[in-house]
Design an enzyme around this catalytic site. Structure first.
Site, mmCIF file in Angstrom:
data_model
loop_
_atom_site.group_PDB
_atom_site.id
_atom_site.type_symbol
_atom_site.label_atom_id
_atom_site.label_comp_id
_atom_site.label_asym_id
_atom_site.label_seq_id
_atom_site.Cartn_x
_atom_site.Cartn_y
_atom_site.Cartn_z
ATOM 1 N N TYR A 1 0.844 -1.208 0.000
ATOM 2 C CA TYR A 1 0.000 0.000 0.000
ATOM 3 C C TYR A 1 0.872 1.248 0.000
ATOM 4 O O TYR A 1 0.740 2.118 -0.868
ATOM 5 C CB TYR A 1 -0.903 -0.038 1.233
ATOM 6 N N LYS B 1 1.212 3.547 -3.233
ATOM 7 C CA LYS B 1 0.710 4.930 -3.246
ATOM 8 C C LYS B 1 1.835 5.919 -3.544
ATOM 9 O O LYS B 1 1.599 6.968 -4.160
ATOM 10 C CB LYS B 1 0.057 5.251 -1.901
ATOM 11 N N THR C 1 -9.603 9.037 7.858
ATOM 12 C CA THR C 1 -10.932 9.615 7.660
ATOM 13 C C THR C 1 -11.983 8.594 8.094
ATOM 14 O O THR C 1 -11.790 7.396 7.905
ATOM 15 C CB THR C 1 -11.101 9.987 6.175
HETATM 16 P P1 NAD Z 1 -12.818 1.780 0.726
HETATM 17 O O1 NAD Z 1 -12.144 0.466 0.833
HETATM 18 O O2 NAD Z 1 -14.147 1.955 1.364
HETATM 19 O O3 NAD Z 1 -12.974 2.225 -0.791
HETATM 20 C C1 NAD Z 1 -12.152 1.792 -1.821
HETATM 21 C C2 NAD Z 1 -13.023 1.443 -3.015
HETATM 22 O O4 NAD Z 1 -12.185 1.046 -4.114
HETATM 23 C C3 NAD Z 1 -13.959 0.262 -2.737
HETATM 24 O O5 NAD Z 1 -15.244 0.573 -3.194
HETATM 25 C C4 NAD Z 1 -13.338 -0.877 -3.524
HETATM 26 O O6 NAD Z 1 -14.274 -1.874 -3.897
HETATM 27 C C5 NAD Z 1 -12.718 -0.146 -4.695
HETATM 28 N N1 NAD Z 1 -11.620 -0.857 -5.341
HETATM 29 C C6 NAD Z 1 -10.553 -1.461 -4.738
HETATM 30 N N2 NAD Z 1 -9.744 -1.997 -5.663
HETATM 31 C C7 NAD Z 1 -10.308 -1.733 -6.890
HETATM 32 C C8 NAD Z 1 -9.945 -2.042 -8.231
HETATM 33 N N3 NAD Z 1 -8.843 -2.740 -8.498
HETATM 34 N N4 NAD Z 1 -10.755 -1.610 -9.212
HETATM 35 C C9 NAD Z 1 -11.895 -0.914 -8.947
HETATM 36 N N5 NAD Z 1 -12.286 -0.605 -7.699
HETATM 37 C C10 NAD Z 1 -11.495 -1.002 -6.673
HETATM 38 O O7 NAD Z 1 -11.785 2.852 1.293
HETATM 39 P P2 NAD Z 1 -11.907 4.424 1.503
HETATM 40 O O8 NAD Z 1 -11.602 4.679 2.912
HETATM 41 O O9 NAD Z 1 -13.156 4.927 0.912
HETATM 42 O O10 NAD Z 1 -10.666 4.932 0.650
HETATM 43 C C11 NAD Z 1 -10.816 5.517 -0.638
HETATM 44 C C12 NAD Z 1 -9.463 6.001 -1.129
HETATM 45 O O11 NAD Z 1 -8.942 6.969 -0.219
HETATM 46 C C13 NAD Z 1 -8.420 4.898 -1.257
HETATM 47 O O12 NAD Z 1 -7.649 5.122 -2.408
HETATM 48 C C14 NAD Z 1 -7.575 5.088 -0.016
HETATM 49 O O13 NAD Z 1 -6.264 4.642 -0.212
HETATM 50 C C15 NAD Z 1 -7.651 6.584 0.185
HETATM 51 N N6 NAD Z 1 -7.411 6.939 1.592
HETATM 52 C C16 NAD Z 1 -8.361 6.714 2.531
HETATM 53 C C17 NAD Z 1 -8.102 7.025 3.858
HETATM 54 C C18 NAD Z 1 -9.118 6.811 4.941
HETATM 55 O O14 NAD Z 1 -8.793 7.030 6.108
HETATM 56 N N7 NAD Z 1 -10.338 6.439 4.676
HETATM 57 C C19 NAD Z 1 -6.860 7.551 4.222
HETATM 58 C C20 NAD Z 1 -5.910 7.741 3.230
HETATM 59 C C21 NAD Z 1 -6.196 7.450 1.915
#
Ligand code: NAD
Ligand code: UDP
Length: 314
Positions: A144, A148, A174
């Site tokens: 990861y 990233k 978040t």
């Molecule tokens: P989440 O797991 O709820 O959402 C990720 C989404 O991406 C899911 O709907 C999943 O099914 C989809 N996905 C995963 N691999 C895929 C692929 N190969 N093709 C198509 N779809 C795919 O997580 P989130 O918390 O909503 O995070 C969303 C984004 O924000 C991510 O990129 C994550 O790295 C980034 N992020 C989130 C946080 C946090 O605290 N929530 C912090 C830092 C970064």
């Protein structure tokens, strides 16, 4: 009105972003492979003429005519991104290349959902964007973290080489409604455990810190970054600087839920960062963005959501 592609649009953050952009009058293509996302997150949007749901995996090429791309596809919870680490890094790297290719073809703007994980176990506190981080390249979080980081590199190279309109957001922890019950991250774990009066599982001694941002603040920040008129591309930290030790956070959740749960201690996972707090001066200056939801208020909304979910699943 724009046509906007959101990859990972059925996920936790993606679904809130889709809803907001749709309400602003845009056409939304929500692309997801449903690995961690769910139709339940976007069920209320299905049927809206301006909303299109596409089951697709970003590691395969995708063609469409779009004006903007928010590239969020990637599992975000450690247990989920470590479940199939090779798939995680492919999603970060090949997925981002595919989305950059699409942005180039359409002359679209593209925003990458990067992460505080690119700072690794930070030696600078709070974390500023100039800090290059302290990341283990061969550990269990590397799929990861390094994925990233590589995605940020790709964004910058497409910007320098092809003059693409890019944006990079470094998102800090978040939370909010629509996190999955089995998400595995600290906010959902603690709230669900507390509501069930089950032991709260603190990993390590709980002295590690995190800072928690409510989801609507975060999506506001992403939209401001995408639309800023100064062509400010980032990378920029988006998060709430309210920092908690994980032990204090467990006590806060017990308080807010009036729970009878005890706190138990479990082994700290490998490479778990010791401290994390965003310096958001850059976001304030360039985007006039600052989170407006106090952690306690956001947690009460999130507790209400999980309470409902648990009642429904009985
Ligand atoms: P989440 O797991 O709820 O959402 C990720 C989404 O991406 C899911 O709907 C999943 O099914 C989809 N996905 C995963 N691999 C895929 C692929 N190969 N093709 C198509 N779809 C795919 O997580 P989130 O918390 O909503 O995070 C969303 C984004 O924000 C991510 O990129 C994550 O790295 C980034 N992020 C989130 C946080 C946090 O605290 N929530 C912090 C830092 C970064
Ligand atoms: N954590 C914990 N108990 C849990 C889940 C997580 O003590 O049930 C800790 C975890 O070890 C980390 C912090 O909470 O120190 C945040 O973990 P999370 O998985 O939410 O996200 P991270 O910031 O580590 O990616």
């Amino acid at each position: 009105m724009k046509r906007i592609l959101i990859t990972g649009g059925a996920g936790f953050i993606g679904s809130h972003l889709a809803e907001k952009l749709l309400n602003d009058g845009n056409d939304i293509i929500c692309l997801d492979n449903f690995f961690t996302g769910s139709k339940d997150n976007i069920r209320h949007l299905i049927g809206n003429k301006k909303f299109e749901l596409v089951r697709h995996d970003v590691i395969k090429e995708y063609l469409a005519e779009v004006d903007e791309i928010y590239n969020l596809a990637c599992p975000a919870s450690p247990i989920h991104y470590q479940y199939n680490p090779i798939k995680t890094i492919k999603t970060c790297v090949i997925g981002t290349i595919n989305m950059l290719g699409l942005a180039k073809r359409c002359n679209a703007s593209i925003l990458q959902a990067s992460t505080s994980e690119i700072y690794g176990n930070p030696k600078v506190h709070p974390q500023v964007e100039e800090y290059w981080g302290n990341v283990n390249p061969i550990g269990i979080r590397s799929c990861y973290d390094e994925g990233k980081r590589c995605a940020e590199t790709l964004m910058m190279d497409y910007y320098r080489q092809h003059n693409l309109k890019i944006r990079i957001a470094r998102i800090f922890n978040t939370y909010g409604p629509r996190m999955a019950l089995n998400d595995g991250r600290v906010v959902s774990n603690f709230i669900v455990q507390a509501l069930k009066n089950e032991p709260i599982t603190v990993y390590g001694d709980g002295s590690q810190t995190r800072s928690f941002c409510y989801v609507s603040d975060l999506t506001d920040g992403l939209i401001k970054l995408m639309n800023n008129k100064n062509n400010f591309i980032g990378p920029v930290n988006l998060g709430n600087p309210e920092e908690y030790t994980i032990l204090d956070f467990a006590k806060l959740i017990i308080d807010l839920t009036n729970s009878k749960s005890d706190i138990i201690f479990k082994q700290l996972p490998q490479d778990d960062p010791i401290q994390r707090e965003p310096d958001i001066s850059l976001a304030k200056k360039e985007l006039n963005w600052t989170p407006s939801t106090a952690v306690k208020d956001g947690l009460l909304l999130t507790i209400g959501y999980f309470d409902n979910l648990l009642k429904k699943s009985k």
